[in-house]
Design a protein around this motif. Structure first.
Motif, PDB file in Angstrom:
ATOM      1  N   LEU A 420       0.841  -1.214   0.000  1.00 10.36           N
ATOM      2  CA  LEU A 420       0.000   0.000   0.000  1.00 10.36           C
ATOM      3  C   LEU A 420       0.867   1.251   0.000  1.00 10.36           C
ATOM      4  O   LEU A 420       0.580   2.231  -0.713  1.00 10.36           O
ATOM      5  CB  LEU A 420      -0.906  -0.007   1.242  1.00 10.36           C
ATOM      6  CG  LEU A 420      -1.992  -1.098   1.234  1.00 10.36           C
ATOM      7  CD1 LEU A 420      -2.657  -1.208   2.600  1.00 10.36           C
ATOM      8  CD2 LEU A 420      -3.037  -0.771   0.170  1.00 10.36           C
ATOM      9  N   LYS A 421       1.948   1.186   0.799  1.00  8.42           N
ATOM     10  CA  LYS A 421       2.827   2.361   0.872  1.00  8.42           C
ATOM     11  C   LYS A 421       3.519   2.621  -0.462  1.00  8.42           C
ATOM     12  O   LYS A 421       3.687   3.767  -0.861  1.00  8.42           O
ATOM     13  CB  LYS A 421       3.879   2.161   1.958  1.00  8.42           C
ATOM     14  CG  LYS A 421       3.375   2.473   3.353  1.00  8.42           C
ATOM     15  CD  LYS A 421       4.507   2.266   4.311  1.00  8.42           C
ATOM     16  CE  LYS A 421       4.304   2.940   5.625  1.00  8.42           C
ATOM     17  NZ  LYS A 421       5.421   2.705   6.516  1.00  8.42           N
ATOM     18  N   GLN A 422       3.910   1.539  -1.121  1.00  7.01           N
ATOM     19  CA  GLN A 422       4.577   1.727  -2.418  1.00  7.01           C
ATOM     20  C   GLN A 422       3.632   2.372  -3.418  1.00  7.01           C
ATOM     21  O   GLN A 422       4.003   3.274  -4.161  1.00  7.01           O
ATOM     22  CB  GLN A 422       5.051   0.381  -2.962  1.00  7.01           C
ATOM     23  CG  GLN A 422       6.302  -0.103  -2.257  1.00  7.01           C
ATOM     24  CD  GLN A 422       6.941  -1.267  -2.995  1.00  7.01           C
ATOM     25  OE1 GLN A 422       7.217  -1.163  -4.169  1.00  7.01           O
ATOM     26  NE2 GLN A 422       7.157  -2.355  -2.292  1.00  7.01           N
ATOM     27  N   ARG A 433       4.144   6.779  13.793  1.00 11.02           N
ATOM     28  CA  ARG A 433       3.471   5.484  13.999  1.00 11.02           C
ATOM     29  C   ARG A 433       4.286   4.618  14.972  1.00 11.02           C
ATOM     30  O   ARG A 433       3.737   4.005  15.896  1.00 11.02           O
ATOM     31  CB  ARG A 433       3.313   4.784  12.634  1.00 11.02           C
ATOM     32  CG  ARG A 433       2.912   3.335  12.703  1.00 11.02           C
ATOM     33  CD  ARG A 433       1.508   3.122  13.248  1.00 11.02           C
ATOM     34  NE  ARG A 433       1.236   1.702  13.440  1.00 11.02           N
ATOM     35  CZ  ARG A 433       0.289   1.208  14.202  1.00 11.02           C
ATOM     36  NH1 ARG A 433      -0.506   2.016  14.885  1.00 11.02           N
ATOM     37  NH2 ARG A 433       0.119  -0.066  14.301  1.00 11.02           N
ATOM     38  N   GLU A 434       5.586   4.621  14.793  1.00 11.53           N
ATOM     39  CA  GLU A 434       6.431   3.807  15.674  1.00 11.53           C
ATOM     40  C   GLU A 434       6.315   4.294  17.126  1.00 11.53           C
ATOM     41  O   GLU A 434       6.250   3.495  18.054  1.00 11.53           O
ATOM     42  CB  GLU A 434       7.893   3.831  15.198  1.00 11.53           C
ATOM     43  CG  GLU A 434       8.051   3.136  13.855  1.00 11.53           C
ATOM     44  CD  GLU A 434       9.452   2.639  13.558  1.00 11.53           C
ATOM     45  OE1 GLU A 434      10.311   2.711  14.452  1.00 11.53           O
ATOM     46  OE2 GLU A 434       9.667   2.169  12.422  1.00 11.53           O
ATOM     47  N   ASP A 435       6.275   5.617  17.313  1.00  7.68           N
ATOM     48  CA  ASP A 435       6.129   6.148  18.672  1.00  7.68           C
ATOM     49  C   ASP A 435       4.824   5.688  19.297  1.00  7.68           C
ATOM     50  O   ASP A 435       4.757   5.321  20.470  1.00  7.68           O
ATOM     51  CB  ASP A 435       6.178   7.697  18.655  1.00  7.68           C
ATOM     52  CG  ASP A 435       7.574   8.189  18.261  1.00  7.68           C
ATOM     53  OD1 ASP A 435       8.521   7.365  18.329  1.00  7.68           O
ATOM     54  OD2 ASP A 435       7.700   9.370  17.862  1.00  7.68           O
ATOM     55  N   ASN A 464      13.338  -4.389  12.078  1.00  2.00           N
ATOM     56  CA  ASN A 464      13.388  -5.501  11.126  1.00  2.00           C
ATOM     57  C   ASN A 464      12.242  -5.437  10.128  1.00  2.00           C
ATOM     58  O   ASN A 464      12.382  -5.862   8.980  1.00  2.00           O
ATOM     59  CB  ASN A 464      13.376  -6.833  11.866  1.00  2.00           C
ATOM     60  CG  ASN A 464      14.738  -7.135  12.430  1.00  2.00           C
ATOM     61  OD1 ASN A 464      15.676  -7.412  11.675  1.00  2.00           O
ATOM     62  ND2 ASN A 464      14.889  -7.009  13.733  1.00  2.00           N
ATOM     63  N   SER A 465      11.125  -4.903  10.586  1.00  2.00           N
ATOM     64  CA  SER A 465      10.002  -4.739   9.673  1.00  2.00           C
ATOM     65  C   SER A 465      10.370  -3.751   8.561  1.00  2.00           C
ATOM     66  O   SER A 465      10.064  -3.970   7.388  1.00  2.00           O
ATOM     67  CB  SER A 465       8.805  -4.264  10.497  1.00  2.00           C
ATOM     68  OG  SER A 465       7.885  -3.593   9.709  1.00  2.00           O
ATOM     69  N   ARG A 466      11.111  -2.688   8.940  1.00  2.00           N
ATOM     70  CA  ARG A 466      11.568  -1.705   7.925  1.00  2.00           C
ATOM     71  C   ARG A 466      12.573  -2.348   6.982  1.00  2.00           C
ATOM     72  O   ARG A 466      12.496  -2.176   5.773  1.00  2.00           O
ATOM     73  CB  ARG A 466      12.204  -0.508   8.624  1.00  2.00           C
ATOM     74  CG  ARG A 466      11.201   0.552   9.010  1.00  2.00           C
ATOM     75  CD  ARG A 466      11.891   1.727   9.629  1.00  2.00           C
ATOM     76  NE  ARG A 466      11.932   1.641  11.086  1.00  2.00           N
ATOM     77  CZ  ARG A 466      13.018   1.725  11.822  1.00  2.00           C
ATOM     78  NH1 ARG A 466      14.199   1.879  11.269  1.00  2.00           N
ATOM     79  NH2 ARG A 466      12.947   1.656  13.148  1.00  2.00           N
ATOM     80  N   TYR A 468      12.842  -5.396   6.231  1.00  3.04           N
ATOM     81  CA  TYR A 468      12.104  -6.335   5.367  1.00  3.04           C
ATOM     82  C   TYR A 468      11.408  -5.595   4.226  1.00  3.04           C
ATOM     83  O   TYR A 468      11.488  -5.986   3.065  1.00  3.04           O
ATOM     84  CB  TYR A 468      11.100  -7.088   6.246  1.00  3.04           C
ATOM     85  CG  TYR A 468      10.063  -7.902   5.519  1.00  3.04           C
ATOM     86  CD1 TYR A 468      10.393  -9.091   4.889  1.00  3.04           C
ATOM     87  CD2 TYR A 468       8.722  -7.485   5.488  1.00  3.04           C
ATOM     88  CE1 TYR A 468       9.427  -9.848   4.236  1.00  3.04           C
ATOM     89  CE2 TYR A 468       7.755  -8.223   4.843  1.00  3.04           C
ATOM     90  CZ  TYR A 468       8.111  -9.408   4.215  1.00  3.04           C
ATOM     91  OH  TYR A 468       7.145 -10.155   3.572  1.00  3.04           O
ATOM     92  N   GLN A 469      10.775  -4.458   4.594  1.00  3.56           N
ATOM     93  CA  GLN A 469      10.057  -3.682   3.572  1.00  3.56           C
ATOM     94  C   GLN A 469      11.038  -3.134   2.534  1.00  3.56           C
ATOM     95  O   GLN A 469      10.762  -3.140   1.333  1.00  3.56           O
ATOM     96  CB  GLN A 469       9.296  -2.530   4.221  1.00  3.56           C
ATOM     97  CG  GLN A 469       8.168  -2.989   5.113  1.00  3.56           C
ATOM     98  CD  GLN A 469       7.328  -1.827   5.604  1.00  3.56           C
ATOM     99  OE1 GLN A 469       6.959  -0.953   4.835  1.00  3.56           O
ATOM    100  NE2 GLN A 469       7.034  -1.803   6.891  1.00  3.56           N
ATOM    101  N   THR A 470      12.179  -2.651   3.017  1.00  6.37           N
ATOM    102  CA  THR A 470      13.173  -2.092   2.092  1.00  6.37           C
ATOM    103  C   THR A 470      13.678  -3.183   1.152  1.00  6.37           C
ATOM    104  O   THR A 470      13.780  -2.978  -0.055  1.00  6.37           O
ATOM    105  CB  THR A 470      14.365  -1.496   2.879  1.00  6.37           C
ATOM    106  OG1 THR A 470      13.829  -0.643   3.882  1.00  6.37           O
ATOM    107  CG2 THR A 470      15.294  -0.723   1.982  1.00  6.37           C
TER     108      THR A 470
HETATM  109  O1  LIG Z   1       2.672   0.998   9.963  1.00 12.40           O
HETATM  110  C1  LIG Z   1       3.508   1.118   9.075  1.00 12.40           C
HETATM  111  O2  LIG Z   1       3.523   2.072   8.299  1.00 12.40           O
HETATM  112  C2  LIG Z   1       4.524   0.087   8.870  1.00 12.40           C
HETATM  113  O3  LIG Z   1       5.259   0.107   7.915  1.00 12.40           O
HETATM  114  C3  LIG Z   1       4.678  -0.960   9.916  1.00 12.40           C
HETATM  115  C4  LIG Z   1       5.738  -0.586  10.945  1.00 12.40           C
HETATM  116  C5  LIG Z   1       5.680  -1.750  11.983  1.00 12.40           C
HETATM  117  O4  LIG Z   1       6.342  -2.749  11.748  1.00 12.40           O
HETATM  118  O5  LIG Z   1       4.918  -1.637  12.938  1.00 12.40           O
HETATM  119  C6  LIG Z   1       7.062  -0.576  10.283  1.00 12.40           C
HETATM  120  C7  LIG Z   1       7.687   0.587   9.889  1.00 12.40           C
HETATM  121  C8  LIG Z   1       7.154   1.913  10.186  1.00 12.40           C
HETATM  122  O6  LIG Z   1       8.148   2.808  10.552  1.00 12.40           O
HETATM  123  C9  LIG Z   1       6.056   1.852  11.167  1.00 12.40           C
HETATM  124  C10 LIG Z   1       5.437   0.706  11.551  1.00 12.40           C
END
Ligand SMILES: O=C(O)C(=O)C[C@]1(C(=O)O)C=C[C@@H](O)C=C1
Length: 497
Positions: A420-422, A433-435, A464-466, A468-470
């Motif tokens: 979706l982000k792409q 969001r991370e905060d 790690n989620s970042r 993975y996305q990258t």
């Molecule tokens: O919610 C997002 O936008 C995500 O990409 C997921 C997620 C996560 O793993 O929780 C990962 C990276 C973002 O910086 C924020 C949150």
């Protein structure tokens, strides 16, 4: 080893076994005509199955520990093939008796090879053993319908035997293409926990479980044998209601198998489940034995099927197998030897009791239920958790199993988010969001002292989620450079994340 196809193949054998369990009784009239013998003689032939079972269980279980599971599953399938093909054509009573013994042997060989294999597949395969029961029930459900269809079309009764033989021939090819797991492989935690158990407690638990091998089988056999006659003679229920009670018991049993399979998958403790089910069996059985109101009997019969025949016996065996992870075949053999002795003795004992009254025969099942409850209570007490390095690590293994499953789900959701982000040309990092995620972790934490550590874990998860996305983004762009160019996505900032 492909767990799924191997499991399917092993289950298919139990579908055939379910057919094998009732094929003789279901074809009793036809066989009596074909063999030119009275029903009593036909019934006598059936006892051969029990004889075959009792003798074969212990020997096969032991041998399957030495020679491997696959050999015994094959012996089971081939013996069943001989039984089904032979029984369809035989017209000599002695040969028929010998074939019945072969069916008993087939049953023992299958069990000796299969139950251990499921545990040896690793993971949460204890729950897989419960499903064996479900496949048997499917076989037992389909066969009467198939026979009814044959009778309606005045077709040869032997086709029902051919149906089972055909499934077996197919499965012989299918199964022999599969690789079996390594024999007697105990996962470390199970092996250590079993070794650490004091000897006296292990002996006590073994006595309880062997006893349960007898009572669990006796409880079901006695009920199915006497329930219909009991309610007819004692409470004057009509024949339809009397048979309905047995059907409700079967439906309860199938429902039980499914529910228990799910409960075990979600991490329910086998020990507690077993005690709970046995308390429930005793209560529901008492209701059936003393309630003269049809609707109450119906509910209780369903519940009794659920609790007593919904895989409780298999849970008992699973616990026994974990106690002796290095001789699983022998343990399966021992447990089912006790079960076979029950199958042999209960009709004799209750036959004798029924001379006094049918109610006495039926209500003697309450004695069996109490004995079963004592067996599982003693076992549960002996196996009560004590804190040691090994047992605590086992607990951690179970928790980790759940965490990994949840993390897999989290990453699947992150995959969606990444796409979706792409599409929306958004960067991978979203600090706000991370905060918020970290705030929520702090709010949810039940122990303040744990909170900073939980937050650190979450920071690692999101980092790690970042990553993975990258990585995903880079691969997608490599696959489709034009898209990457058009979106102008990979930023330095993302890669540094
Ligand atoms: O919610 C997002 O936008 C995500 O990409 C997921 C997620 C996560 O793993 O929780 C990962 C990276 C973002 O910086 C924020 C949150």
């Amino acid at each position: 080893m492909n767990k799924r196809t191997l499991s399917l193949s092993l289950y298919l054998n139990y579908f055939v076994h379910g057919i094998g369990l009732i094929i003789l009784t279901q074809n009793m009239q036809a066989l009596s005509q074909h063999w030119n013998s009275p029903l009593a003689t036909v019934s006598y032939v059936f006892s051969g199955i029990g004889i075959g079972r009792i003798f074969a269980y212990f020997i096969f279980g032991n041998l399957s520990d030495r020679f491997g599971r696959k050999v015994f599953v094959n012996i089971g399938m081939l013996s069943y093939l001989v039984f089904f093909l032979g029984m369809a054509f035989v017209n000599n009573i002695q040969v028929a008796y010998a074939l019945a013994i072969v069916a008993g042997i087939a049953n023992s060989a299958l069990d000796s090879g299969t139950y251990a294999t499921f545990i040896e597949m690793g993971g949460n395969q204890g729950s897989a053993n419960i499903l064996i029961k479900a496949f048997m029930s499917i076989g037992e459900f389909i066969l009467p319908l198939f026979i009814a269809t044959l009778e309606a079309n005045q077709a040869w009764y032997g086709w029902s035997f051919m149906l089972a033989a055909a499934v077996l021939v197919f499965n012989l090819f299918f199964l022999n293409r599969q690789t079996f797991p390594q024999r007697n492989l105990a996962d470390d935690a199970t092996a250590v926990a079993a070794q650490q158990l004091p000897k006296s407690r292990r002996i006590l638990a073994s006595i309880g479980l062997a006893g349960y091998g007898y009572t669990s089988m006796a409880l079901m056999i006695l009920y199915t044998q006497w329930i219909s006659l009991f309610v007819t003679k004692t409470y004057g229920f009509g024949p339809v209601l009397a048979h309905l009670l047995l059907s409700l018991y079967s439906i309860g049993s199938i429902t039980g198998v499914i529910v228990i399979f799910i409960l075990l998958r979600t991490g329910f403790t086998e020990r507690k489940l077993l005690v709970g089910m046995n308390i429930g069996s005793l209560i529901t059985l008492a209701v059936v034995c003393y309630a003269s109101v049809p609707w109450l009997s119906m509910i209780a019969s369903f519940a009794f099927g659920f609790l007593a025949a919904g895989g409780a016996m298999q849970i008992g065996l699973n616990i026994f197998l974990r106690l002796y992870p290095h001789i699983k075949g022998t343990i399966t053999g021992t447990f089912f030897t006790f079960g076979s002795v029950a199958a042999f003795t209960i009709p004799l004992i209750t036959g004798w009791l029924s001379k006094q009254s049918i109610a006495a025969a039926m209500r003697s099942d309450l004695v069996v239920a109490v004995a079963g409850l004592i067996c599982v209570a003693v076992t549960a007490w002996a196996l009560r958790p004590t804190h040691s390095l090994a047992t605590d690590r086992q607990t951690i293994n179970q928790i980790d199993q759940k965490i990994v499953r949840l993390l897999n789900q989290r990453f699947e959701t992150v995959t969606d988010i990444s796409e979706l982000k792409q599409q929306a040309h958004l960067p991978v990092l979203d600090q706000s969001r991370e905060d918020r995620v970290l705030d929520r972790v702090a709010q949810r934490s039940s122990e303040a002292a744990h909170t900073p550590y939980l937050q650190a874990i979450y920071q690692a998860i999101m980092s790690n989620s970042r990553a993975y996305q990258t990585a995903r983004k880079t691969t997608t762009q490599q696959v489709s450079p034009s898209t990457a160019h058009a979106t102008g996505m990979t930023t330095k900032e993302d890669l540094h994340d």
